[in-house]
Design a protein around this motif. Sequence first.
Motif, PDB file in Angstrom:
ATOM      1  N   LEU A   1      -5.944   4.580  -9.949  1.00  0.00           N
ATOM      2  CA  LEU A   1      -6.710   4.604 -11.199  1.00  0.00           C
ATOM      3  C   LEU A   1      -7.512   5.899 -11.278  1.00  0.00           C
ATOM      4  O   LEU A   1      -8.261   6.227 -10.359  1.00  0.00           O
ATOM      5  CB  LEU A   1      -7.646   3.403 -11.245  1.00  0.00           C
ATOM      6  CG  LEU A   1      -8.454   3.198 -12.522  1.00  0.00           C
ATOM      7  CD1 LEU A   1      -7.533   2.819 -13.666  1.00  0.00           C
ATOM      8  CD2 LEU A   1      -9.511   2.111 -12.311  1.00  0.00           C
TER       9      LEU A   1
ATOM     10  N   LEU B   1      -4.724   0.466 -10.456  1.00  0.00           N
ATOM     11  CA  LEU B   1      -4.271  -0.104 -11.723  1.00  0.00           C
ATOM     12  C   LEU B   1      -2.886  -0.686 -11.508  1.00  0.00           C
ATOM     13  O   LEU B   1      -1.971   0.027 -11.081  1.00  0.00           O
ATOM     14  CB  LEU B   1      -4.226   0.986 -12.809  1.00  0.00           C
ATOM     15  CG  LEU B   1      -3.531   0.652 -14.131  1.00  0.00           C
ATOM     16  CD1 LEU B   1      -4.209  -0.515 -14.835  1.00  0.00           C
ATOM     17  CD2 LEU B   1      -3.502   1.881 -15.030  1.00  0.00           C
TER      18      LEU B   1
ATOM     19  N   ILE C   1      -7.147  -4.447 -12.956  1.00  0.00           N
ATOM     20  CA  ILE C   1      -7.913  -3.243 -12.646  1.00  0.00           C
ATOM     21  C   ILE C   1      -8.867  -3.552 -11.498  1.00  0.00           C
ATOM     22  O   ILE C   1      -9.633  -4.522 -11.551  1.00  0.00           O
ATOM     23  CB  ILE C   1      -8.710  -2.746 -13.874  1.00  0.00           C
ATOM     24  CG1 ILE C   1      -7.747  -2.168 -14.926  1.00  0.00           C
ATOM     25  CG2 ILE C   1      -9.713  -1.669 -13.479  1.00  0.00           C
ATOM     26  CD1 ILE C   1      -7.163  -3.163 -15.849  1.00  0.00           C
TER      27      ILE C   1
END
Length: 386
Positions: free
Chosen positions: A116, A103, A96
Amino acid sequence: MSTTPSSFTFEIDEAELRDVNSWAGRYAPVPAADFTIQLSFLPGKHRWLAREANVTAWWDPLPSRGPSEGVLAIPLFFLNNAAELFSGSGVVTFHIDIENKLLVARAGSTEMGVDLPDLPVAPYSLDFESDRHIVVSAGDLAHMGFVMMTMPVDLSDNEMEFPFPFTSIKVEKTSLRATRDWRSFGGPRLTVGVPARSDFEGLVSFFSEVLGREFFWADIEGGETDVSIAFSSVTPNIAMLTCANWGLRIELGYEQVFRYRKELEAALGHAGYDVTRDTRIGWDAEVHFTYKEQAVTACIVPGETVHHTMIRLSTLVMPDAPWNLDVANEVNAWNNQWKYGKLVLQENDLYALSDFPAAEIEHLPTLVSDIVSTTQRVRDVIGVFR
């Protein structure tokens, strides 16, 4: 509030990835599109959370290494793709990068990335202080869920005018008896009773669609274990179900309140009354408002079915009202001539009441004006007897 690290890596087993993908899919709309679930990090473990209708579900896999705090939003389509792409890989590594909003999932030399989603402000709330409890076996709860999910009518003509029936559970010391009433749709009432242990007796009501399904899954998710359902006098509109390493935070409610409260609040607000609103959807049957400086309560009263729901307007005419033959005769005279309401002595206080069908909410302003003006006239008359 927890703080999510700006960049980190953690691992999960492929089996967990497959299981959480299946679990989260139960809560997703069809099509799932941009549906996301939450991944919350706690000391020594991580927790998956999903929300649908009146239920917030959580699942704690085995203890794991990773951040000790923080929360992410994970797209369901990403889990779908990862479960398929990394089938048989053993361990999948998630990376992350908050700053670059990225991601990435990797296993071996294969990787997959996605933008993300924005970080949630906080994990879905599971805060709860319980003081009443029910214990029921997972198998018995699954049997109850199976009956609750039954749809004994054809709803093709409903066009979502009414929500599907809620479920009411009569709680006794040694049993639970659930009822789901389909008579508003031309169907029957369904009941199912199962053994349980409870430290209280009462009635519990809730929107059925998600809970019926999740009750049905209880013995599959929890095995041959007991399920605890806890309630709170501090937050009476919330219940918490826990079993093994998963659970549900349940928002309770009443079918007639869910159906009519927002409509009632809107009608009162449109008429210009000062309305006290309630964010607990479907819970509080009493709507409080003020008209011409007179406090009035509109109570949503259940009928034989949700179609027969009534609205009862009530307002205080006089506290500690004098009561003698002259006053009693005066009250009877008003009740004999008053078309839309009646005067009632409750303990030592005199109230004015007016009942009308919830389906006739459009007449509400006229009835409110009538009950308030009548209250003021009666107060002037009865006041001479003090």
